[in-house]
Structures are given as structure tokens and as C-alpha cells.
Design a protein around this motif. Sequence first.
Motif, mmCIF file in Angstrom:
data_model
loop_
_atom_site.group_PDB
_atom_site.id
_atom_site.type_symbol
_atom_site.label_atom_id
_atom_site.label_comp_id
_atom_site.label_asym_id
_atom_site.label_seq_id
_atom_site.Cartn_x
_atom_site.Cartn_y
_atom_site.Cartn_z
ATOM 1 N N THR A 189 0.824 -1.206 0.000
ATOM 2 C CA THR A 189 0.000 0.000 0.000
ATOM 3 C C THR A 189 0.858 1.255 0.000
ATOM 4 N N GLN A 190 1.912 1.252 0.830
ATOM 5 C CA GLN A 190 2.788 2.422 0.903
ATOM 6 C C GLN A 190 3.531 2.640 -0.406
ATOM 7 N N ILE A 191 4.033 1.560 -1.007
ATOM 8 C CA ILE A 191 4.734 1.675 -2.287
ATOM 9 C C ILE A 191 3.804 2.233 -3.358
ATOM 10 N N GLU A 192 2.580 1.734 -3.392
ATOM 11 C CA GLU A 192 1.627 2.215 -4.386
ATOM 12 C C GLU A 192 1.289 3.696 -4.180
ATOM 13 N N GLN A 193 1.207 4.119 -2.919
ATOM 14 C CA GLN A 193 0.934 5.534 -2.644
ATOM 15 C C GLN A 193 2.090 6.417 -3.090
ATOM 16 N N PHE A 194 3.318 5.998 -2.780
ATOM 17 C CA PHE A 194 4.489 6.742 -3.243
ATOM 18 C C PHE A 194 4.494 6.845 -4.767
ATOM 19 N N ALA A 195 4.229 5.709 -5.413
ATOM 20 C CA ALA A 195 4.274 5.675 -6.878
ATOM 21 C C ALA A 195 3.206 6.578 -7.488
ATOM 22 N N LYS A 196 2.026 6.584 -6.904
ATOM 23 C CA LYS A 196 0.945 7.429 -7.422
ATOM 24 C C LYS A 196 1.335 8.896 -7.394
ATOM 25 N N GLN A 197 2.104 9.281 -6.372
ATOM 26 C CA GLN A 197 2.531 10.668 -6.217
ATOM 27 C C GLN A 197 3.908 10.930 -6.839
ATOM 28 N N LYS A 198 4.483 9.894 -7.454
ATOM 29 C CA LYS A 198 5.807 9.986 -8.082
ATOM 30 C C LYS A 198 6.880 10.437 -7.092
ATOM 31 N N LYS A 199 6.753 9.968 -5.850
ATOM 32 C CA LYS A 199 7.743 10.297 -4.828
ATOM 33 C C LYS A 199 8.873 9.272 -4.842
ATOM 34 N N PRO A 200 10.085 9.699 -4.486
ATOM 35 C CA PRO A 200 11.178 8.732 -4.370
ATOM 36 C C PRO A 200 11.002 7.881 -3.108
ATOM 37 N N PHE A 201 11.429 6.645 -3.178
ATOM 38 C CA PHE A 201 11.439 5.790 -1.995
ATOM 39 C C PHE A 201 12.516 4.731 -2.171
ATOM 40 N N LEU A 202 12.996 4.202 -1.044
ATOM 41 C CA LEU A 202 13.942 3.090 -1.020
ATOM 42 C C LEU A 202 13.311 2.003 -0.177
ATOM 43 N N THR A 203 13.203 0.805 -0.726
ATOM 44 C CA THR A 203 12.493 -0.256 -0.020
ATOM 45 C C THR A 203 13.180 -1.608 -0.134
ATOM 46 N N TYR A 204 13.097 -2.371 0.931
ATOM 47 C CA TYR A 204 13.403 -3.806 0.913
ATOM 48 C C TYR A 204 12.290 -4.469 0.111
ATOM 49 N N TRP A 205 12.651 -5.281 -0.879
ATOM 50 C CA TRP A 205 11.630 -5.978 -1.660
ATOM 51 C C TRP A 205 12.236 -7.240 -2.241
ATOM 52 N N TYR A 206 11.469 -7.998 -2.972
ATOM 53 C CA TYR A 206 11.929 -9.323 -3.386
ATOM 54 C C TYR A 206 11.240 -9.749 -4.658
ATOM 55 N N LYS A 207 11.937 -10.630 -5.347
ATOM 56 C CA LYS A 207 11.405 -11.270 -6.547
ATOM 57 C C LYS A 207 11.358 -12.768 -6.301
ATOM 58 N N PRO A 208 10.362 -13.464 -6.861
ATOM 59 C CA PRO A 208 9.268 -12.960 -7.694
ATOM 60 C C PRO A 208 8.221 -12.249 -6.851
ATOM 61 N N GLN A 209 7.598 -11.232 -7.421
ATOM 62 C CA GLN A 209 6.541 -10.489 -6.746
ATOM 63 C C GLN A 209 5.742 -9.744 -7.804
ATOM 64 N N TRP A 210 4.431 -9.898 -7.759
ATOM 65 C CA TRP A 210 3.557 -9.325 -8.777
ATOM 66 C C TRP A 210 3.603 -7.802 -8.827
ATOM 67 N N LEU A 211 3.996 -7.145 -7.725
ATOM 68 C CA LEU A 211 3.932 -5.685 -7.676
ATOM 69 C C LEU A 211 4.818 -5.019 -8.729
ATOM 70 N N PHE A 212 5.881 -5.696 -9.165
ATOM 71 C CA PHE A 212 6.747 -5.129 -10.198
ATOM 72 C C PHE A 212 5.974 -4.841 -11.483
ATOM 73 N N GLU A 213 4.874 -5.584 -11.694
ATOM 74 C CA GLU A 213 4.056 -5.360 -12.884
ATOM 75 C C GLU A 213 3.320 -4.023 -12.816
#
Length: 321
Positions: free
Chosen positions: A201-225
Motif C-alpha cells: 500500500t505504501q509503495i503504491e501511494q508513493f508511486a501514485k505521487q511519483k515520490k522517491p522511496f527506497l524499499t526492501y523488496w523481493y522477486k518474484p513479486q507481482w507488484l513489479f508489474e
Amino acid sequence: MRVRTRVMSAVTATGALLALSGCGAADMTKQASPYANAAGAKTVTLSVQSWVGAQADVAVAEYLLKNELGYRVDKVQIDEVPAWDALSQGRVDAIMEDWGHPDQEQRYVKDKKTIVPGGDVGVTGHIGWYVPTYFAEKHPDVTNWKNLNKYADRFRTSESGDKGQLMDGSPSYVTNDKALVANLDLDFEVVFAGSEAAQITQIEQFAKQKKPFLTYWYKPQWLFEKVPMTEVRLPAYKEGCDADPAKIKCAYPHTPLQKYFNADFAKNGGKAAEFLRNFRWSEADQNEVSLLIADKKMSPDDAAKKWIDSNESKWRSWLPK
């Protein structure tokens, strides 16, 4: 190694697969299914890790076990490390997606021999630090960890104070991030979103506002789509560089994800054990089902059926001859 301690609760075969919640829970390992390893019962009990990729594995396996092989399937959502204890004790029959637990492998697979490998899932997992691609394209040097401090002020949030924010998921996850920040002398604070769902949810909110963010994340994960992200290059992983958690200065490894079975189930589980041993699919397959569950809000059973209806040539080969 990905060691992410997760929430656990029981789910019956007729109940819906639990979605990841935003808070932790007490370990309820001993309340696992009474059907696991039951003599003569045509029942399989699967451990469900609470990230959506593992839920996708279980959803497809459950659907085929029930509808093609006639098994009852019971599910238990349980933290990663306690899942190994439950598997050894026969409280669950199989873990469908493990990201690497060498201590448990040594204890249960090599020493006690109460757990046996079940083969590759077919997917390679990788944890890393990511920035949104829209930010990386404007500031390409941010993808080298040595330049992160240069951008620390761009990643500040109210939670990180005067430091940049490195967003992690649940505080119950065991990661290398705090040690990496300290050992690499980075001007960042690890801030926990609370869960995988809250982090998304937080990543999607940042992305909607085109804000920079640094996050721990992992693959495979659908959110990259939905939110394209670019990995920050940490110091290269070398075998043994993560042996001492307090001194880690290297990236996370790439890990072929594995299945593990209770030894008695592997020997006496009949067609169910053979089927689960044969279960192997691609990252694209897993992401397709994960996306249906997490983004399209389909039930795991419906998501599994949708994939199964379109991919008979793949899953038919998993069925016992």
C-alpha cells in the motif's frame, strides 16, 4: 538467505486462504491440523507462508489435489522457522516454498532425518533494495549503494526523522537491513510498514505521487508489474559473506526456492507426495496467480482455477502416472 518470520493461524480446507494481515500473532504451531500425517486418511496438510507467492503455490496445489486426486487439503499458516518444527513433528506434511534455512536443514534434514527435500519450486527468489524506476531514470547513480547518502534527504519521511527511510515490511521479519545500514555507514533508518500488505500500500501511494522511496523488496513479486522498480547494487554476495549477521556487508543471494516434506509423508504419502514432488512452475506462472489474488482480489481457489483452466499442458505432467 531469506528468513522472514511470519504470522500463523489455522485455515480449514473449506475456508478461504487467509490474506496477510497488518499485525503479528503469537506462534500457534501446536494448533496445527490434527489430520496431518494421519494413518489411512486421504488428507494432506500444507504449510502456507504468508507472502502471496507462497499462497499461489498452495492454492494451485490444493485445487489439483482436491479436484484431480480426490484429497482433502488442510492448510496451516505459520511462521517460517516454526513451520520446520511442525513439519518435523508431522503436524504439517509439506512446505511448498522455502527461501533457505541452513540451520533447520542441518538439524532436520541431515541430522534427525525427519524432513526430506521435495525438489525445486521452479522459481528463484532474490531479496534486494529497490527504488522506483521513474526515480532511477532521472538519477541513475542512485542504483549504486555508494551514492545512497547523496540522496538520503530525498528519502526522508516523518518516520525516519533526519535520515533517509529504508522501508521494510513487518518488524517480525528477520532481515539483514539494519546491519547493512550500520556496516555500510549509510545515513538511513529502517522503518517497518507493518506487513507485506501495508508495504505494498505504501509503495503504491508513493508511486501514485511519483515520490522517491527506497524499499526492501523481493522477486518474484507481482507488484513489479504495477510499480516498476530498479535494484540498488549492494556489495556483491559471496559464499559465507552473511555468516555473521552482525558483520554483514553484502547483498542478499539468489536462492532457488525449495519444497520440503515430512519424511514419513514423503515415504507413505502416495499420489499426493508424488504430485507435490512433481509440482514445478515458472516465476511468470506464480506471478500470474499472485496478481489475481493480491491485486484483482480473487479468492485463492478462483485464482488457481483460472490459471489451471488455461494451463493444462503444464499441470497435467505433475499428476502421478
